[in-house]
Design a protein around this motif. Structure first.
Motif: not given
Lengths: 302, 362
Positions: B88, B91, B95, B99-100, B102, B147
């Motif tokens: 992304f 971000m 971040e 993300f996962g 979040e 990620r």
């Protein structure tokens, strides 16, 4: 600049620059300069122009704000119209954004290419018709005895017909319709450049639809949102035809006020001053949007 | 931690096209497994079926024994690494990695802590607050892996993630991917058209062609004992000699070729008299010595490519067929000059005979 000379040679290049220069100066700079000059002078009868009473003054600008009593919540007429124009334009902008976002997303990321072409055509076709005719058709649709009331009554959604045109409703509906595409295309363009893998990656990491939009799609579309909002707000705030046709006496737009000062009040200095206040409002809105969405002028130009 | 992945009769049709035909196999927990095949062989479709972006037309996918039918990509214990990584860009690095988490409602402080732990794992401890566009290709690669690892998947799915890197970095990342897989114990399923990638990293490789599973096995078995003419020709270089089966006994088959009968190990499904191909690798051909009786052939040298550690000698047989001999630069002698006639021989144990069938396009 040197690029022009390199491409077209000195004589032709000079000619191009000269013609462009004349155009800019005569059509853009001079009229504005004259208007600025007007706006700082009192409104005098012909013989007194250039005389001792013809001084520089801020009175034309001050008169818009004179008589505001915030404590009593009392505003002079022109200022009330000014506020209504800001509020109305903001509402039109917000409605356009809410309506266009899902459509633009569908067009850019969901629909098949054939269908996109067809839908874009459907969106654009109404705009081949003159703006005044389009606005008049809304006048007919929204009329007291018009088709909208007839359909809603027939469906049982209304008990008695509504006077759509008596409040701000008609103006807001008409403007939303008139400026919808100015929101649609910047949004569509911005969303088109979003890599579909980004959406799939977010989904693969477990994100539900709303979060994909909130964290991935909307941030990516920011420049498009900013451009769309700027276009729609500026067009709505400076629109004349729609409020003139679909408005009622109680829903005057600031453009109509400016028109009245120019041509009914025969007060060009006051009209010029008000026009620059409107320009200032639009510039302020553009700067605010750029700040909020953290986009630069170059992003907007794209 | 990780679980078996089972494909059971998976078939995928797109209109009239069958992209994947009746594929059944089991990827064992903690295995590094590759699907290898040319583009359009159905390997990417299999990956999308495993990750849940596509439902198969027929058959089932089971992960840890659980049927995945109707479960979308956000509900599966898999994490996909995209060919273009799909980081992304708006971000920061941490971040992206978090993300996962979040999405799963993990608090910010905890997210940051776990992102930093993963950055340590991928040897980028100071990159947390960097922007994605500040990273090099190899760093982006590692961030994409982190990620995916952050959601603690049982299965990692990788769609040719190294294809955008230059050769040196690609070779380095192979070792790194393998190391990360070993360290985490997560099952890796890797899609590639590059046999070097598949062979160096994988415990087992599945070779696919036109939607069909051709062979599954460890890299060495795929190379030394190809099960079909496609595998024999798609994986590495091979010399093919076609003809009817003249003799079939004791696991050895002789093929009647323009060079006379040539013998090799008999593959499965051979019948006496049926059309067959004998495959022998260029590096298993050698210059004939006077002691060589059978399995001898000769050709005229058309040209020689000297590669450094070995030389490719291109021969033309009397019937016009092309033969490639690879001679190691091991000090035993010079490659023959162009135009010379070269006598070559090979040991039957170094050749394999298979029923004739479609081969890979070269």
């Amino acid at each position: 600049m040197s690029e022009v000379f390199r491409r077209y040679g000195a004589p032709l290049g000079l000619m191009i620059l000269l013609l462009t220069g004349i155009w800019v100066v005569a059509m853009v700079v001079l009229p504005y300069f004259v208007m600025v000059e007007y706006s700082f002078h009192p409104n005098l009868p012909g013989p007194e122009i250039g005389g001792p009473k013809d001084i520089y003054t801020l009175d034309n600008y001050a008169s818009l704000f004179r008589g505001i009593d915030i404590l009593a919540w009392d505003f002079p007429d022109d200022f009330r119209v000014f506020l209504r124009t800001i509020w109305g334009s903001a509402v039109v902008t917000a409605v356009c954004l809410v309506v266009c976002y899902p459509v633009a997303f569908y067009l850019a990321k969901v629909a098949t290419p054939d269908r996109v072409g067809f839908l874009l055509l459907l969106l654009v076709v109404p705009f081949w018709i003159n703006e005044i005719l389009r606005t008049f058709s809304w006048y007919i649709i929204l009329a007291f005895n018009g088709p909208l009331n007839a359909v809603l009554l027939a469906l049982g959604l209304l008990d008695k017909p509504v006077r759509w045109l008596s409040g701000s409703g008609g103006v807001l509906i008409g403007m939303t319709y008139a400026f919808l595409l100015f929101m649609m295309f910047p949004l569509y363009n911005a969303l088109q450049t979003l890599d579909r893998n980004q959406i799939e990656a977010a989904r693969d990491l477990g994100a539900p639809g709303w979060r994909i939009h909130w964290r991935i799609v909307i941030p990516h579309a920011k420049p498009g949102i900013a451009v769309g909002c700027i276009m729609v707000f500026v067009l709505a705030a400076s629109s004349y035809v729609v409020p003139a046709l679909l408005g009622s006496p109680g829903t005057r737009w600031f453009t109509e006020t400016i028109y009245q000062w120019f041509f009914e009040g025969q007060n060009w200095p006051r009209g010029s001053a008000y026009a620059f206040v409107l320009l200032g409002l639009c510039v302020a809105f553009i700067l605010a949007m750029m700040r909020i969405f953290r986009v630069g002028l170059t992003d907007i130009a794209k | 931690m990780s679980q078996d992945v089972e494909l059971d009769g998976v078939t995928m049709r797109f209109g009239a096209v069958t992209a994947v035909r009746d594929v059944s196999l089991v990827v064992k927990a903690g295995e590094f497994f590759s699907f290898l095949g040319p583009s359009g062989c159905g390997k990417t479709t299999i990956l999308r079926i495993l990750s849940g972006f596509t439902e198969p037309s027929a058959g089932a996918v089971r992960i840890g024994g659980r049927d995945m039918a109707g479960i979308g990509p956000n509900g599966r214990p898999t994490a996909l690494i995209f060919q273009n990584l799909a980081l992304f860009p708006l971000m920061s690095v941490w971040e992206n990695i978090a993300f996962g988490l979040e999405v799963r409602g993990v608090g910010k402080a905890e997210r940051r802590k776990r992102a930093e732990a993963l950055l340590d794992l991928i040897a980028l401890p100071d990159a947390a607050d960097k922007r994605i566009d500040e990273l090099s290709g190899g760093m982006k690669q590692r961030v994409a892996i982190a990620r995916a690892l952050a959601v603690e998947p049982q299965v990692m799915l990788l769609d040719e993630p190294l294809s955008a890197l230059d050769l040196k970095l690609r070779q380095h990342m192979r070792a790194e991917l393998r190391a990360i897989q070993k360290k985490t114990g997560v099952t890796f399923i890797y899609i590639t058209h590059d046999q070097g990638e598949a062979f160096t990293m994988s415990d087992r490789v599945a070779v696919m062609s036109r939607g069909v599973l051709e062979q599954v096995g460890p890299p060495k078995a795929i190379y030394d004992d190809p099960a079909t003419p496609f595998v024999a020709t798609f994986v590495g270089e091979n010399n093919a000699f076609t003809g009817p089966v003249a003799l079939l006994a004791d696991g050895v088959a002789a093929v009647e070729t323009p060079f006379g009968p040539l013998r090799g190990r008999a593959g499965p499904g051979l019948a006496s008299g049926a059309a067959a191909v004998l495959f022998v690798r260029p590096e298993r051909l050698r210059e004939a010595t006077p002691g060589d009786g059978a399995n001898r052939l000769a050709g005229r040298v058309t040209h020689v490519d000297f590669e450094g550690n070995f030389a490719n000698v291109f021969l033309k047989g009397p019937d016009g067929s092309a033969i490639l001999v690879q001679l190691a630069n091991d000090g035993s002698g010079e490659p023959p000059p162009e135009g010379a006639t070269m006598d070559i021989a090979f040991d039957p144990a170094n050749a394999v005979v298979l029923p004739d069938g479609p081969r890979a396009r070269s």
